[in-house]
Each structure stands twice: as structure tokens, then as C-alpha cells.
Design a protein around this motif. Structure first.
Motif, PDB file in Angstrom:
ATOM      1  N   THR A 485       1.198  -1.331   0.103  1.00 30.53           N
ATOM      2  CA  THR A 485      -0.124  -0.023  -0.418  1.00 30.53           C
ATOM      3  C   THR A 485       0.648   1.337   0.006  1.00 30.53           C
ATOM      4  O   THR A 485       2.151   1.435   0.623  1.00 30.53           O
ATOM      5  N   SER A 516      -4.980  -4.564  -6.482  1.00 28.61           N
ATOM      6  CA  SER A 516      -6.066  -3.926  -5.396  1.00 28.61           C
ATOM      7  C   SER A 516      -5.119  -3.527  -3.856  1.00 28.61           C
ATOM      8  O   SER A 516      -5.406  -2.315  -3.137  1.00 28.61           O
ATOM      9  N   SER A 519      -4.441   0.360  -2.264  1.00 21.07           N
ATOM     10  CA  SER A 519      -4.713   1.523  -2.073  1.00 21.07           C
ATOM     11  C   SER A 519      -5.494   1.181  -0.555  1.00 21.07           C
ATOM     12  O   SER A 519      -6.207   2.216  -0.227  1.00 21.07           O
ATOM     13  N   ARG A 525     -11.062   4.291  -3.376  1.00 20.86           N
ATOM     14  CA  ARG A 525     -10.185   2.980  -3.666  1.00 20.86           C
ATOM     15  C   ARG A 525     -10.185   2.633  -5.421  1.00 20.86           C
ATOM     16  O   ARG A 525      -8.809   2.215  -5.665  1.00 20.86           O
ATOM     17  N   LYS A 526     -11.416   2.415  -5.704  1.00 20.81           N
ATOM     18  CA  LYS A 526     -11.804   2.008  -7.362  1.00 20.81           C
ATOM     19  C   LYS A 526     -10.922   2.914  -7.720  1.00 20.81           C
ATOM     20  O   LYS A 526     -10.540   2.640  -9.025  1.00 20.81           O
ATOM     21  N   ASN A 529      -7.635   2.064  -7.493  1.00 25.35           N
ATOM     22  CA  ASN A 529      -7.262   0.258  -8.032  1.00 25.35           C
ATOM     23  C   ASN A 529      -7.091   0.062  -9.477  1.00 25.35           C
ATOM     24  O   ASN A 529      -5.835   0.176 -10.284  1.00 25.35           O
ATOM     25  N   ARG A 530      -7.946   1.182 -10.319  1.00 26.79           N
ATOM     26  CA  ARG A 530      -8.282   1.346 -11.813  1.00 26.79           C
ATOM     27  C   ARG A 530      -7.135   1.562 -12.121  1.00 26.79           C
ATOM     28  O   ARG A 530      -6.012   0.855 -13.417  1.00 26.79           O
ATOM     29  N   THR A 546      -8.178 -10.310  -9.787  1.00 32.29           N
ATOM     30  CA  THR A 546      -8.668  -8.901  -9.239  1.00 32.29           C
ATOM     31  C   THR A 546     -10.213  -9.544  -9.200  1.00 32.29           C
ATOM     32  O   THR A 546     -10.948 -10.332  -9.588  1.00 32.29           O
ATOM     33  N   TYR A 553     -12.567  -1.972 -13.517  1.00 27.05           N
ATOM     34  CA  TYR A 553     -11.691  -2.665 -13.415  1.00 27.05           C
ATOM     35  C   TYR A 553     -12.048  -3.855 -14.519  1.00 27.05           C
ATOM     36  O   TYR A 553     -10.658  -3.479 -15.869  1.00 27.05           O
TER      37      TYR A 553
END
Length: 805
Positions: A485, A516, A519, A525-526, A529-530, A546, A553
Motif C-alpha cells: 500500500t 488492489s 490502495s 480506492r477504486k 486501483n483502476r 482482481t 476494473y
């Protein structure tokens, strides 16, 4: 000297057929060929000698059908038969020739399609292998296999109980797949890294017809490839079985296969010593690709990174392959509750949802301290394998759990994972080697998490070089450069991306990553992540682990593939996002998000949710009568299943899984019908394997389907006397009799049975099937219908019993 010492030095020539040679020497209908080793040893030795004199390098023992199940009523043990057969072959051979312990399929369907368990099959093969090794066989030859799961059990029995070389040969149908749906690339991918010495194809079709299948095997096999074709498919002319491919046509096709790169050549049904002698004459003085050094060889096998279920292979090539992460209890409260409750339906749903949403490989992790992880892992693997064809990734911190899951999995999985710790590599790599699996190399070691890209690279190198000492090639390794992270370590994301680039460049391996993790502890977070996923894909990430049900995603992956020229002409992108996509093929997020409660009985049947069928049927009984449910729900669903099977969209295991699901529904309906006095069946059908024939796999498949289309089946079994068929049909007032024959020698009894039914004045319809039959011959022997497969038999039954309605 071992037979494997001949590889690269000469084309190894096999013998030809044993069964048809025995028939030419007077083998009687219904007589077990293996017993001739005792009753007529001189005939067996004469056949072996004739092949050796023709020039064959090895002869196969007369033990193809030898196993304790088939011998139980003969008074002989499998060990006695093997010892006698090996001795006869050895007596017939000169010192420079070899004896192959010939082992064929057991003759029963494997679980979950049939009743034969993996362990039972293993024990049967172990008995044969041990007997053959002690009797003096030079190598073990597993041949004519139709089920990849069964030959996996056979190979393990050989490798764990003998040090003899192992050859494997499977057989394909006209559709280019084995009976249980395995295609050539999948057969190669599952078998070739299990420690065997050669693989190939035998029996199947004629030599010309199997050329495309063999070419596909040659494209992917790293091992010497064996080919033993029939002299064509048999036909029956004037009561005689005739193989129509002559020696000239046979040698012409074999020459093409030799030029393509096969290393071991011979014949199967219908061939004889004259074919083998002609083949050797054809070979003499020529240099073929199999005899050239690898650098000069015309055949360079594709060293692919690939994983397989029993019917589907996913090759990690230039396309991004999504590994679905949702069957992992970390951070998933509902899954934890389901695992504690033993709720496999939840896992089943998660598997299907992920595949519908685009996952091509599924990670399975059931590790919770409160449960028996090993038992749950085996149950989860079995459940998931029964409802999706996507290959699996076995995920556990326990080597014991990993080995059990990989052993019983019907396919070639990824093992998640091995790391740089010495004791971990010593525990995991033997499992990877034995079962031929792929493995994730996690870049951490005794020092803990890596600090930067340099440490990641050093650990990856140590894992890869250690794997090579076990004989595990780089094509079977996926490196995970670990995502930490960025909330705790700002440069974590940058270091991971740099490590991916360097690992790809320096070692040429595939990469995977749980993106993921980057994050944790941060908002939105999304979004992170993406974005990080897109950056990792550009760095060279091949297989992200994932959640495919998160649209952002999946959207990122599809967009990346279109922009990076991986999605040629952006075809997939346009199909998914163009607005004119085929609904059946487009990413159906609404369908993927369904809950169990919303699934209909039709969907339950189509998907094979066998543990949900009874409850759904009970619910429908509140608003529909039993016959309505059958007519409006069950039969339409089965028709869809049947069409998918015939089109090649699904295969025999899925067909039978749906049929078993219907069986659970019918159990509820029959009870309701009996209480109301309603009709419980569309009609009664007799099935029988004809007198003298002991094969009943095909008949058993037909039985399952007929029962689940609403018919009562009277199964008379195998080797059924003609009089018993007639008496049963007369006593029960049967309108349809289904007859099966697999052996060319028993088809005559099929004709006699049909004639006896007619002579008895019975107005019943006859439907016939079996590998040796054709539609023309079915008409010639007086059958009313020829059924090429189980679905054909269902159609015949529907026509006979429902056409009036």
C-alpha cells in the motif's frame, strides 16, 4: 537399454492391432481376450512374433482390458494375467526389442459423471503397474483413453509405484475432442509435465482424419509424439467387419505425419504386420524432424504458459487474462459465513458470476482457522469444476492442502504460491513437479517483504533458478512482484511497476499481481486501483488477480487491450461497448449480479446447480402442477442444454451435470405425482448392451439422459442374452428398445436381437448405437433408428412417445 534411449536416434515403430488379430485367429464373441494368454498362449506369441519379425521395436502385451473389475468372475487376478502376458511377449522378443505393458481404460465413468472415484481408479492402476514392473515389462503404455481424468489417475499410479518409462495415448471423436470434451491442446497441457516420456493419439479415426489433431498436438507437445491410427473406421459388409484403409493409404498418411514431426509410429484397429512392415520400408533411409537436433528440427514445440480445466485451456499470450479473486475469505464477511456453514452454493454462485463477468481463471482460497481447510478445499474445487469450465488457481498457505487439491483437480491449475524461503520452495516445488502445475512466484523471502525493485528481482531470480533444478521450466512460472500500500510506503507502487518491467525483460516469464493492495487505507480506492491496474498492464502485467464484477476494473482492461493493439481491430471492445452487441455474448453485468433467490429452475438446470433444484421445484409446486413444471420448465431447459452440447458450447460432463440436476427436481415431482395419482412417466424404455459385449459406458450415459427427460428406463445391463431382451419387452409391453454394441464382434448379436423381437410379434421400435455402427449398417440389420449419441436417443424417444400428443 531403455526405450527412451531410442529417442532422436530412430523412429520408434510400434506394433499394430491386437484385437482384430485375435478375431482373425478365432476369438469368439463375448470371450475376454486376456484369457487367451492362458487358454491359447501359442496364438498370443504368434501375433507378437509376427510384429517383431515385421520390424516393430516393441509389442504391447495382451492386457488392454485387464483389471480386477473385468476379471472378477473369471477366477484369474490382474496380477496373474499381467505376469502371463508379459512373459509371452518377452518369449517372443529378441534381446534388442521391447515389451510394453499395455493398459487401457477401466470401463467405468469417473466421478462426478459416473461412480468410479479417483482413488478407486488409482488403486486399480497401481495393481497393474506393480505387477507389470515385477514381471519384467520395459515400459508402461496407457492407450485409448477417452477421459483425461482417468489417465491422470493412471499416470500418478505409474509414477508413484514404478520407475519404468510411461507412454500415454488418448483417442478423439470426429468433433476433435475426447469423449469427455477434452481437446488436443488441453490433453497435451495436462499430461506433458507430469513426468511421462511420450504422448500421442491412437485408435480414433483413420490416418488421414487424425492429421489435423496430430498437428495440433505437435504444435504444443515438448515430448516425443506417438501416433497409432486405425485402418479407418470399421464397416460391416455381408456380416464381416472390414477396415477400408489399405496399406498404401495408411503409409501415405503416416509419411505426412512423420514429416510433421512424430517420433513413434504404428497402427491400431484393422492394422496387421503387413502394415507395420510397409511402414518400416517407408521409413528406411530417411531423416525426419524427430531425428534432427532441436536447433535444426522443423518441429519447435510452443513452450506456452497455460492452465487447463478438463475441457478448456487458457494460454497466457498477448491478451490480458483475468484471475477472479472473489473466492477468498480475506475481507469478505459473507464468504466467511458461507464457509463456516459449509454453504457451497455461495461458492458456486461466485464462480459462475465471475466467469460471466470475464474471469478466465478462478482463484480458490478457503483458508479459515475455524474450518477443516483441506476438506473444504476439495469440496470447493469439485463444486466449482462442475459448474464452470474455467481453469482454477489453488490458493493456500498449506502444502498439504495444495497437494490434495491439485491431485484431485481434473485439469492443470496454477498453484498460489511459492516464495523465496528455502523451506517453502522445498515444500511446494515437488508438488508443482509431480502434478505438472503452473506456480506463482511470490517475491518475498526470509527477510520478509522486499524493500525495492532490486530485492524483488533478486528473489524472483532465486525462485526461477531453483525451480529449474526441479525440472520446472520458466513457462510454468508467473512472478508476482507484490503490491504494497502506498499509504504506508509512498514508493511501493513505483517499485512494483519497475520490478514487473525488469522481470519481464530479464527472465521472460509471465507476471501476475493483486493490484488492489496498493490502495489500502486511502479514500476512493477504486480510483487508485483502476489507475494502478492500467499502469501495471502497461508495465507488462499478464494476469491481474482482481474482482471482475467491479465494472471499473473490467472497463480498464478492455480499454487497455484496445489501445495497446492486443484487441485486434478493437473487436472485443466494440462488441462489449458498441451498443449493438449480441446480448448472449456481451458482458451481462445484470445477470452476473443475480442472487441465488432470483435464479429460476430453468437457469438452475442449465447451469447445473444440482443442490438448488429441489428447493426451486418445491416453490414452483405452489403455483403449478407437476406436469406443467415438467413441460414448461424442465423440458425447455433440457432442450437448451442439448443444443449447447450439440453445438460444442458445452460437453458431456456439463450435459450429465444438468441431467443430475433434473434428477433432484424429478425426485420432488414424482413424490407429488404419486400423492395426486398423476402420470409419473412419458413411457418405459429398455436399454441393453447386446450379448457378448461387456462395454456399457455409452448405455449408461443414455440412461441418465432418458431418465431426466421423464422416461422410466429398464436397464438390463451388459452382455444381455437375446431371450432376456425379448422376454422383458413382452412382459413389460415396451414400445422402445435401445441396443448398444461397442465391439465389432458383437454387432451380429444386435442383428439377432432385433430379428428375435420381430419374430416374437412385438410391435416395439428399436434404436441402436455404438462406436462401430453407422446409419447404413443400422438399416441393414433392421433397426428402426440409428443414434450417434445420447441426445439422438432422447429425440427418438420424444418422437415415439410424444408425437401422438
Amino acid at each position: 537399454m531403455k526405450i527412451t534411449d531410442l529417442f532422436g536416434n530412430k523412429i520408434i515403430v510400434c506394433d499394430g492391432a491386437m484385437g482384430t488379430m485375435l478375431q482373425s485367429h478365432g476369438l469368439q464373441v463375448g470371450e475376454l481376450p486376456e484369457l487367451l494368454n492362458f487358454t491359447h498362449p501359442e496364438i498370443i506369441k504368434e501375433i507378437h512374433r509376427s510384429y517383431y519379425l515385421a520390424g516393430a521395436d516393441f509389442a504391447s502385451t495382451n492386457t488392454f482390458g485387464c483389471n480386477r473389475l473385468k476379471l472378477e468372475s473369471t477366477g484369474y487376478t490382474a496380477e496373474q494375467v499381467v505376469k502371463q502376458a508379459v512373459g509371452l511377449a518377452r518369449e517372443s522378443a529378441s534381446s534388442d526389442r521391447f515389451v510394453a505393458l499395455d493398459i487401457g481404460p477401466i470401463g467405468k465413468l469417473m466421478e462426478p459423471v459416473g461412480e468410479l472415484s479417483f482413488d478407486e481408479a488409482y488403486d486399480i492402476y497401481k495393481e497393474l503397474v506393480v505387477a507389470g514392473s515385477s514381471a519384467g515389462a520395459d515400459f508402461i503404455f496407457f492407450e485409448t483413453y477417452t477421459d483425461i481424468y482417468e489417465i491422470k489417475a493412471a499416470v500418478l499410479a505409474a509414477k508413484e509405484n514404478s520407475d519404468l518409462p510411461v507412454f500415454c495415448s488418448v483417442t478423439f471423436q470426429e468433433d476433435g475432442r475426447m469423449l469427455m470434451g477434452t481437446d488436443p491442446i488441453t490433453a497435451v497441457n495436462i499430461l506433458q509435465d507430469m513426468g511421462i516420456d511420450a504422448l500421442g493419439v491412437n485408435c480414433s479415426l483413420g490416418p488421414k482424419q487424425i492429421i489435423p489433431i496430430v498437428r495440433e498436438i505437435l504444435e504444443y507437445s515438448k515430448l516425443p509424439v506417438l501416433v497409432q491410427p486405425n485402418a479407418g473406421l470399421p464397416v460391416i459388409i455381408d456380416g464381416e467387419t472390414v477396415f477400408q484403409v489399405d496399406i498404401e493409404e495408411y503409409t501415405e498418411a503416416m509419411e505426412e505425419l512423420l514429416q510433421a514431426g512424430i517420433a513413434i509410429a504404428g497402427g491400431c484397429c484393422g492394422t496387421n504386420p503387413d502394415y507395420i512392415k510397409a511402414l518400416i520400408t517407408q521409413i528406411e533411409g530417411k531423416t525426419y524432424p524427430a531425428l534432427l537436433p532441436d536447433a535444426e528440427s522443423a518441429r519447435q514445440a510452443n513452450k506456452m504458459t497455460a492452465v487447463s480445466s478438463s475441457t478448456q485451456t487458457v494460454v497466457l499470450n498477448d491478451r490480458v487474462r483475468i484471475i477472479g479473486e472473489r473466492i477468498n475469505p480475506t475481507g469478505k464477511k459473507l464468504l466467511k459465513e458461507a464457509l463456516k456453514a459449509g454453504d457451497l452454493a455461495y461458492i458456486e454462485r461466485e464462480a459462475i458470476e465471475q466467469v460471466k463477468a470475464g474471469a478466465e481463471i478462478l482463484d480458490i482460497n478457503v483458508g479459515l482457522p475455524e474450518i477443516d481447510e483441506l476438506e473444504m478445499m476439495l469440496n470447493a474445487v469439485k463444486k466449482v469444476s462442475s459448474v464452470v469450465t474455467a481453469p482454477l488457481q489453488i490458493d493456500s498457505a498449506s502444502p498439504e492442502v495444495i497437494e490434495a487439491a491439485v491431485r484431485y483437480y481434473n485439469g492443470k491449475p496454477i498453484i498460489n504460491s511459492v516464495n523465496g524461503k528455502k523451506e517453502n520452495m522445498e515444500a511446494v516445488f515437488p508438488i508443482v513437479k509431480k502434478y505438472g502445475a503452473c506456480v506463482i512466484a511470490l517475491t518475498l523471502d526470509e527477510k520478509g517483504l522486499p524493500k525495492d525493485a532490486d530485492e524483488r528481482l533478486a528473489i524472483a531470480e532465486r525462485i526461477i533458478t531453483t525451480a529449474e533444478t526441479y525440472g520446472i521450466g520458466r513457462e510454468r512460472i508467473l512472478v508476482d512482484c507484490l503490491t504494497l500500500t502506498v499509504s504506508a510506503q509512498q514508493n511501493a507502487g513505483r517499485d512494483t511497476l519497475e520490478a514487473i518491467r525488469r522481470v519481464k525483460k530479464q527472465f521472460g516469464v509471465k507476471t501476475t499481481l493483486g493490484a488492489s493492495n496498493v490502495s489500502f487505507g486511502l479514500p476512493e480506492r477504486k480510483l487508485l486501483n483502476r489507475t494502478f491496474l492500467a499502469m501495471a498492464l502497461e508495465a507488462g502485467l499478464d494476469a491481474p488477480i482482481t474482482d471482475p464484477l467491479v465494472p471499473e476494473y473490467a472497463d480498464t482492461i478492455h480499454a487497455f487491450e484496445a489501445l495497446s493493439c492486443k484487441d485486434i481491430e478493437s473487436k472485443d471492445y466494440i462488441r462489449i461497448y458498441g451498443g449493438h452487441a449480441d446480448p448472449a455474448k456481451a458482458l451481462d453485468k445484470a445477470a452476473a449480479a443475480k442472487t441465488i433467490k432470483e435464479v429460476t429452475l430453468e437457469e438452475i438446470i442449465i447451469e447445473g446447480y444440482d443442490d438448488q433444484a429441489a428447493a426451486a421445484t418445491e416453490k414452483l409446486l405452489a403455483v403449478m402442477n407437476p406436469l406443467e413444471i415438467v413441460e414448461k420448465k424442465i423440458i425447455p431447459a433440457l432442450e437448451i442444454v442439448g443444443k449447447d452440447y450439440e453445438s460444442g458450447a458445452s460437453f458431456l460432463p456439463q450435459l450429465i451435470k444438468s441431467a443430475d440436476t433434473v434428477k433432484a427436481a424429478f425426485a420432488v415431482l414424482k413424490e407429488a405425482m404419486e400423492e395426486s395419482g398423476g402420470m409419473t412417466s412419458y413411457g418405459k424404455v429398455i436399454l441393453a448392451t447386446v450379448q457378448g459385449d461387456i462395454h456399457d459406458i455409452g448405455k449408461n450415459i443414455v440412461k441418465v439422459l432418458l431418465e431426466n427427460y421423464g422416461y422410466d428406463v429398464v436397464d438390463l445391463g451388459k452382455d444381455v442374452p437375446i431371450g432376456k431382451v425379448v422376454e422383458s419387452a413382452k412382459e413389460l409391453g415396451i414400445r422402445l428398445v435401445g441396443l448398444s454394441a461397442l465391439m465389432t464382434t458383437t454387432v451380429a448379436n444386435m442383428e439377432k436381437t432385433i430379428k428375435a423381437l420381430k419374430d416374437a410379434g412385438l410391435e416395439c421400435t428399436t434404436a441402436v448405437g455404438g462406436a462401430v455402427l453407422t446409419e447404413d449398417y443400422a438399416k441393414k440389420i433392421g433397426a428402426d433408428y440409428y443414434c450417434k449419441d445420447a441426445m439422438d436417443t432422447v429425440r427418438v424417444a420424444n418422437f415415439i412417445f410424444k408425437s401422438e400428443k
